[in-house]
Design an enzyme around this catalytic site. Structure first.
Site, PDB file in Angstrom:
ATOM      1  N   THR A 112     -29.392  21.943   6.809  1.00 15.67           N
ATOM      2  CA  THR A 112     -30.493  22.162   5.869  1.00 15.67           C
ATOM      3  C   THR A 112     -31.851  22.153   6.576  1.00 15.67           C
ATOM      4  OG1 THR A 112     -29.253  21.198   4.041  1.00 15.67           O
ATOM      5  CG2 THR A 112     -31.639  21.274   3.807  1.00 15.67           C
ATOM      6  N   SER A 150     -28.144  29.763   0.356  1.00 11.30           N
ATOM      7  CA  SER A 150     -28.024  28.318   0.539  1.00 11.30           C
ATOM      8  C   SER A 150     -27.920  28.073   2.029  1.00 11.30           C
ATOM      9  CB  SER A 150     -26.770  27.788  -0.170  1.00 11.30           C
ATOM     10  OG  SER A 150     -26.461  26.474   0.265  1.00 11.30           O
ATOM     11  N   THR A 151     -28.319  26.900   2.456  1.00 13.44           N
ATOM     12  CA  THR A 151     -28.046  26.519   3.843  1.00 13.44           C
ATOM     13  C   THR A 151     -26.577  26.725   4.162  1.00 13.44           C
ATOM     14  OG1 THR A 151     -29.833  24.889   3.938  1.00 13.44           O
ATOM     15  CG2 THR A 151     -27.975  24.548   5.423  1.00 13.44           C
ATOM     16  N   ASN A 152     -25.729  26.467   3.157  1.00  7.85           N
ATOM     17  CA  ASN A 152     -24.285  26.459   3.387  1.00  7.85           C
ATOM     18  C   ASN A 152     -23.704  27.821   3.731  1.00  7.85           C
ATOM     19  OD1 ASN A 152     -24.726  23.866   2.628  1.00  7.85           O
ATOM     20  ND2 ASN A 152     -23.686  24.005   0.654  1.00  7.85           N
ATOM     21  N   THR A 197       5.325  26.634  45.513  1.00 11.82           N
ATOM     22  CA  THR A 197       5.651  26.098  44.190  1.00 11.82           C
ATOM     23  C   THR A 197       5.913  24.608  44.357  1.00 11.82           C
ATOM     24  OG1 THR A 197       8.001  26.632  44.462  1.00 11.82           O
ATOM     25  CG2 THR A 197       6.624  28.294  43.402  1.00 11.82           C
ATOM     26  N   SER A 328     -22.153  17.586  54.721  1.00 13.39           N
ATOM     27  CA  SER A 328     -22.197  16.145  54.886  1.00 13.39           C
ATOM     28  C   SER A 328     -23.546  15.718  55.431  1.00 13.39           C
ATOM     29  CB  SER A 328     -21.091  15.681  55.839  1.00 13.39           C
ATOM     30  OG  SER A 328     -21.214  14.302  56.120  1.00 13.39           O
ATOM     31  N   SER A 329     -23.994  14.541  54.993  1.00 16.42           N
ATOM     32  CA  SER A 329     -25.234  13.973  55.514  1.00 16.42           C
ATOM     33  C   SER A 329     -24.996  13.180  56.789  1.00 16.42           C
ATOM     34  CB  SER A 329     -25.861  13.048  54.461  1.00 16.42           C
ATOM     35  OG  SER A 329     -24.974  11.961  54.174  1.00 16.42           O
ATOM     36  N   LYS A 334     -19.508  19.857  59.037  1.00 19.41           N
ATOM     37  CA  LYS A 334     -18.627  19.856  57.862  1.00 19.41           C
ATOM     38  C   LYS A 334     -19.191  20.780  56.791  1.00 19.41           C
ATOM     39  CE  LYS A 334     -16.026  16.613  54.965  1.00 19.41           C
ATOM     40  NZ  LYS A 334     -16.183  17.238  53.659  1.00 19.41           N
TER      41      LYS A 334
END
Length: 501
Positions: A112, A150-152, A197, A328-329, A334
């Site tokens: 609404t 209507s909002t609905n 698999t 990587s830090s 990497k």
């Protein structure tokens, strides 16, 4: 036309608006009114407003414009008022200001507040055009802008229109992914690799064949999205509050569908049963499910890409993904599969959104009131996928390469190649060859030669790994060897002479 509510001259820059709960001062810079202000105070939760949902406000406005013209045709609105509503809608769309549509996406009342936000903005803009000032002297948000609605029925209809547009956009994006996979499928058509698999070695395939499986899954997703778009073309518009069409004038329903179809360019039709249209939201489960399926296909492919690119020295290392940032830090050199990892996280979010939709579609009695959260999470899923897939294509799929030598070596070493022995002789012989090869650390073709089932020349032909990925060649070769086996004409020593089995 008589004024519908008093508009006292208050302090400069303000106006007074009144609703069923009383009166409030409204900053005259705003086109929204008292009910929107109340919603701002009641629902400031997420920081995300109805204006942040792509296409939603536009869809509500288009409905209001179509309703104005339909009510004009039905004799409910004078031409001047209907035209002012249409013009106000065009003004708002061409000069879109998100701050004027400020209701939080998390709000109660079945939408609404969202519906009234748009009603108020259009009414104030229409009055400004007709009278030179905001207020509801000529056009009222409920009486005129919301006439026959209507909002609905407005909000679920606007949701469908907005999502239809977003799905159409996502279709184009997924098509780009399909094209990218098809190009790589062609590029890697001759790259033999080992299938797996249960994470264990299986038969050889080509990398192109593997990619074709991904591509076909996304093509199926495209067909499903097309079906979901069609679901969005049937609206409950005209149902008004509970499905009885109460409050709509004779001729209004036919006129609003004609006008809205013209305005949007879509072939819109009313729901077969308006009571169903208001009570049941299961169509959103189908739409969300299609998005979840698409996201799942994306995540599965990305998980495979991570696994196949693992290493590069101690993993599968079958493919190399483009390096887009250091991984990587602390560990120099990497590189991480960050794009597939990003895409998998998007899948997690879409999965959670789907769970939210499922609960929100439960509803109760004569109206599903959880439409705001459905709109929020469904559109979020579409937007996330629409933004993720182009990055996945440009920063991952387009630049991936196959490590062909590694792939072929793994394919040639698989014990599953003994399946060819089963096809020519029988399963017990194949089991014996596989056991012999495993026990001695031999390739299957060498084991078959040492066991005198095949000559060296026969083994080289039968165990050429590309044969396993080519059904037509495979069937021809296997048939030849089956006939030779039945004639007792296979086998021999490792020097290539032919003996009997």
């Amino acid at each position: 036309m008589k004024e519908t509510m008093p508009r006292p001259a208050d302090s400069a820059g303000e106006r007074i608006e009144t609703d069923a709960l009383g009166s409030r001062r409204i900053d005259d810079a705003h086109y929204y009114g008292i009910q929107t202000v109340r919603a701002q105070e009641n629902f400031s939760v997420s920081g995300k407003t109805i204006a942040d949902i792509p296409g939603f406000i536009e869809s509500v406005i288009r409905i209001k414009q179509a309703a104005g013209l339909a009510n004009l045709a039905a004799g409910g609105l004078p031409g001047e008022i209907a035209e002012a509503i249409v013009a106000a809608g065009d003004h708002c769309l061409h000069n879109f200001e998100p701050s004027q549509f400020s209701v939080d996406i998390y709000h109660g009342g079945g939408g609404t507040a969202a519906n009234m936000n748009v009603n108020e903005v259009l009414a104030n803009r229409a009055n400004e055009a007709l009278t030179g000032r905001k207020g509801y002297d000529r056009v009222h948000p409920n009486t005129h802008v919301n006439m026959g609605q209507s909002t609905n029925d407005v909000i679920p209809s606007a949701m469908k229109l907005a999502v239809h547009g977003l799905l159409a956009q996502l279709e184009g994006t997924v098509s780009i992914l399909v094209e990218a996979l098809a190009a790589k499928e062609t590029e890697f058509a001759g790259v033999i690799k080992l299938s797996r698999t249960c994470f264990q070695d299986a038969l050889p395939i080509t990398f192109g064949q593997q990619l074709s499986g991904y591509r076909h899954g996304f093509q199926r997703a495209l067909r499903e999205m097309e079906a979901m778009k069609r679901k969005c073309l049937n609206l409950p518009l005209g149902a008004t509050a509970v499905g009885t069409e109460f409050g709509a004038l004779a001729g209004y329903k036919a006129a609003i569908y004609a006008e809205l179809s013209r305005i949007t360019g879509l072939a819109l039709e009313p729901d077969e049963n308006f009571f169903d249209g208001l009570q049941n939201a299961d169509q959103w489960i189908s739409i969300s499910g299609a998005l979840k399926s698409l996201a799942l296909s994306m995540a599965k492919m990305c998980a495979d890409l991570r696994l196949m690119s693992s290493g590069p020295r101690a993993g599968l290392s079958e493919i190399t993904l483009p390096a887009v940032q250091p991984g990587s830090s602390i560990m120099p050199g990497k590189i991480n599969p960050v794009i597939p990892e990003m895409a998998i996280q998007v899948y997690f979010r879409v999965l959670g959104n789907d769970a939210t939709v499922t609960r929100a579609c439960e509803g109760e009695l004569d109206l599903n009131v959880w439409e705001s959260i459905i709109l929020n999470v469904v559109t979020e899923s579409i937007i996330l996928l629409d933004r993720t897939i182009p990055l996945l294509v440009s920063k991952c799929i387009a630049g991936l390469t196959a490590n062909e030598a590694i792939c072929r070596k793994a394919a040639e070493g698989s014990l599953a190649l003994s399946t060819a022995i089963a096809a020519v002789f029988d399963y017990p012989n194949a089991g014996s060859v596989a056991h012999f090869a495993a026990e001695r650390g031999l390739p299957v073709k060498d084991a078959a030669v040492e066991m005198s089932l095949l000559s060296r020349q026969e083994a080289e032909e039968l165990f050429e790994v590309s044969l396993f990925a080519d059904p037509l060649r495979y069937q021809t070769v296997i048939q030849k060897y089956r006939l030779l086996a039945q004639q007792g004409a296979l086998g021999g020593s490792s020097d290539g002479t032919t003996g009997s089995t």
